[in-house]
Design a protein around this motif. Structure first.
Motif, PDB file in Angstrom:
ATOM      1  N   VAL A 104      -1.225  -0.818  -4.396  1.00  8.38           N
ATOM      2  CA  VAL A 104      -2.381   0.064  -4.480  1.00  8.38           C
ATOM      3  C   VAL A 104      -2.008   1.387  -3.844  1.00  8.38           C
ATOM      4  N   ALA A 105      -2.550   2.484  -4.370  1.00  3.34           N
ATOM      5  CA  ALA A 105      -2.235   3.813  -3.853  1.00  3.34           C
ATOM      6  C   ALA A 105      -3.212   4.225  -2.758  1.00  3.34           C
ATOM      7  N   HIS A 106      -2.704   4.993  -1.791  1.00  2.00           N
ATOM      8  CA  HIS A 106      -3.531   5.613  -0.756  1.00  2.00           C
ATOM      9  C   HIS A 106      -3.059   7.041  -0.615  1.00  2.00           C
ATOM     10  N   ARG A 107      -3.987   7.991  -0.688  1.00  2.00           N
ATOM     11  CA  ARG A 107      -3.607   9.409  -0.718  1.00  2.00           C
ATOM     12  C   ARG A 107      -4.104  10.173   0.500  1.00  2.00           C
ATOM     13  N   GLY A 108      -4.475   9.462   1.580  1.00  2.00           N
ATOM     14  CA  GLY A 108      -4.977  10.127   2.776  1.00  2.00           C
ATOM     15  C   GLY A 108      -3.882  10.759   3.607  1.00  2.00           C
ATOM     16  N   ASP A 109      -4.284  11.708   4.448  1.00  2.00           N
ATOM     17  CA  ASP A 109      -3.369  12.395   5.355  1.00  2.00           C
ATOM     18  C   ASP A 109      -3.220  11.564   6.620  1.00  2.00           C
ATOM     19  N   ILE A 110      -2.090  10.904   6.775  1.00  2.00           N
ATOM     20  CA  ILE A 110      -1.901   9.972   7.887  1.00  2.00           C
ATOM     21  C   ILE A 110      -1.617  10.680   9.206  1.00  2.00           C
ATOM     22  N   ALA A 111      -1.558  12.005   9.197  1.00  2.00           N
ATOM     23  CA  ALA A 111      -1.437  12.756  10.442  1.00  2.00           C
ATOM     24  C   ALA A 111      -2.810  13.163  10.978  1.00  2.00           C
ATOM     25  N   THR A 112      -3.873  12.584  10.402  1.00  2.00           N
ATOM     26  CA  THR A 112      -5.217  12.704  10.946  1.00  2.00           C
ATOM     27  C   THR A 112      -5.691  11.307  11.311  1.00  2.00           C
ATOM     28  N   SER A 113      -6.557  11.215  12.309  1.00  3.35           N
ATOM     29  CA  SER A 113      -7.037   9.908  12.739  1.00  3.35           C
ATOM     30  C   SER A 113      -7.789   9.201  11.617  1.00  3.35           C
ATOM     31  N   GLU A 114      -8.631   9.934  10.896  1.00  4.55           N
ATOM     32  CA  GLU A 114      -9.383   9.312   9.802  1.00  4.55           C
ATOM     33  C   GLU A 114      -8.459   8.868   8.672  1.00  4.55           C
ATOM     34  N   GLY A 115      -7.466   9.688   8.355  1.00  2.00           N
ATOM     35  CA  GLY A 115      -6.528   9.311   7.302  1.00  2.00           C
ATOM     36  C   GLY A 115      -5.739   8.072   7.665  1.00  2.00           C
ATOM     37  N   ALA A 116      -5.294   7.994   8.915  1.00  2.00           N
ATOM     38  CA  ALA A 116      -4.538   6.822   9.364  1.00  2.00           C
ATOM     39  C   ALA A 116      -5.422   5.587   9.396  1.00  2.00           C
ATOM     40  N   ALA A 117      -6.663   5.755   9.869  1.00  2.50           N
ATOM     41  CA  ALA A 117      -7.595   4.626   9.909  1.00  2.50           C
ATOM     42  C   ALA A 117      -7.903   4.123   8.508  1.00  2.50           C
ATOM     43  N   SER A 118      -8.084   5.057   7.564  1.00  2.45           N
ATOM     44  CA  SER A 118      -8.383   4.652   6.188  1.00  2.45           C
ATOM     45  C   SER A 118      -7.199   3.960   5.541  1.00  2.45           C
ATOM     46  N   VAL A 172       0.871  -1.174   0.000  1.00  2.00           N
ATOM     47  CA  VAL A 172       0.000   0.000   0.000  1.00  2.00           C
ATOM     48  C   VAL A 172       0.906   1.221   0.000  1.00  2.00           C
ATOM     49  N   VAL A 173       0.852   1.976  -1.086  1.00  2.00           N
ATOM     50  CA  VAL A 173       1.738   3.125  -1.296  1.00  2.00           C
ATOM     51  C   VAL A 173       1.001   4.391  -0.869  1.00  2.00           C
ATOM     52  N   ASN A 174       1.377   4.925   0.285  1.00  2.00           N
ATOM     53  CA  ASN A 174       0.742   6.142   0.777  1.00  2.00           C
ATOM     54  C   ASN A 174       1.576   7.362   0.454  1.00  2.00           C
TER      55      ASN A 174
END
Length: 313
Positions: A75-89, A42-44
């Protein structure tokens, strides 16, 4: 699609690996190296500029296409991992796409360098947020999943590889925010290794030195690429030199290794031993200020000199 392991030994065959900040530099090298060793990745990446501004889905998708072109699966992931929702997603992306998660590589970050007297609160918060909070939240959400697995009797062989820096180990002039965040990552690594061991999770950290967007200005001369002397030329500052250790730490082959910090540059790997008690004296009662000073000076005379801060004169 099964990953092409022809370029490697396949030590990560069947594993599912998340790499944050994997659109460029070290993260890109790690993602490609994991895929070459048989992992599904998973490529973030948010695709931000060097200072963390702007976003683009291009870098993450480009790395996915590179992996797929080599016969791998990503697979690509473009969420902001410094937010709880982004990290959860991010964790959900691994579970929903591949049905499992085995390794988390926390790598995302950017720089806003300033001398302390010129470092504003916004630059401090932004860098600490992406580096330190951006390690904590993906780690937390991955750990929640692994704990649930362990409680269901499916104890994982899970791994976390955090990314610190020489700046976190020794400090770096002009990088108070970055140095503090990277030092914090070391503390987080030690705590996580202790807390998550019961769930089958191992946590280690690397402090890499390599030529990336983040280092090319700071170390422009020291990290200049070598002259092309033909096939076999070793580029000691290539990000790809760091990835083999990161891949091994994220595989079952590193079983038993946890709570450790490795510095790596070019072909060199060093186990960092961190803070350990040095010379000590116990009077058995309270010191006066003068006595405390005399004892401190005597102990310092017997102590090992600290490593110099990077950039100090």
């Amino acid at each position: 699609m099964k990953a092409n392991t022809a370029a490697g030994s396949g030590i990560c065959a069947g594993r599912v690996v998340i790499v944050t900040g994997a659109g460029r530099g070290l993260g890109r090298a790690h993602a490609r190296a994991y895929a070459a060793e048989g992992a599904r990745v998973v490529v973030n990446d948010l695709g931000v500029r060097l200072d963390g501004t702007g976003t683009s889905g291009g870098p993450a998708q480009d790395v996915v296409e590179e992996i797929r072109a080599a016969g791998g699966d990503a697979v690509a992931h473009r969420g902001d991992i410094a937010t709880s929702e982004g990290a959860a997603s991010l964790v959900r992306a691994a579970l929903e796409t591949y049905g499992r998660l085995d390794t988390l590589v926390n790598n995302a970050g950017f720089l806003r360098d300033r001398m302390l007297v010129n470092l504003d609160e916004q630059a401090w918060d932004a860098v600490v947020r992406v580096h330190l909070k951006g390690h904590f939240l993906p780690l937390k959400h991955a750990a929640v999943h692994w704990r649930a697995e362990a409680k269901q009797g499916r104890t994982p062989h899970a791994c976390v590889v955090n990314t610190s820096s020489g700046a976190g180990l020794f400090g770096s002039v002009g990088q108070g925010n970055y140095s503090a965040a990277k030092a914090g990552i070391l503390g987080l690594t030690l705590v996580a290794a202790a807390e998550l061991a019961a769930y089958g999770v191992r946590v280690n950290a690397v402090a890499p030195a390599a030529r990336t967007r983040m280092t090319e200005q700071t170390f422009a001369d020291a990290m200049a690429p070598p002259q092309d002397d033909g096939p076999g030329t070793f580029d000691a500052m290539a990000p790809e030199n760091v990835s083999p250790l990161v891949v091994w730490l994220g595989s079952e082959s590193s079983a038993g290794v946890t709570g450790r910090v490795f510095e790596t540059e070019g072909g060199r790997i060093t186990v960092m031993e961190g803070w350990r008690p040095g010379p000590s004296l116990d009077k058995g009662s309270r010191h006066s200020a003068a006595e405390a000073g005399a004892v401190a000076l005597e102990l310092l005379s017997r102590a090992t000199a600290p490593q110099p801060v990077y950039g100090a004169r």
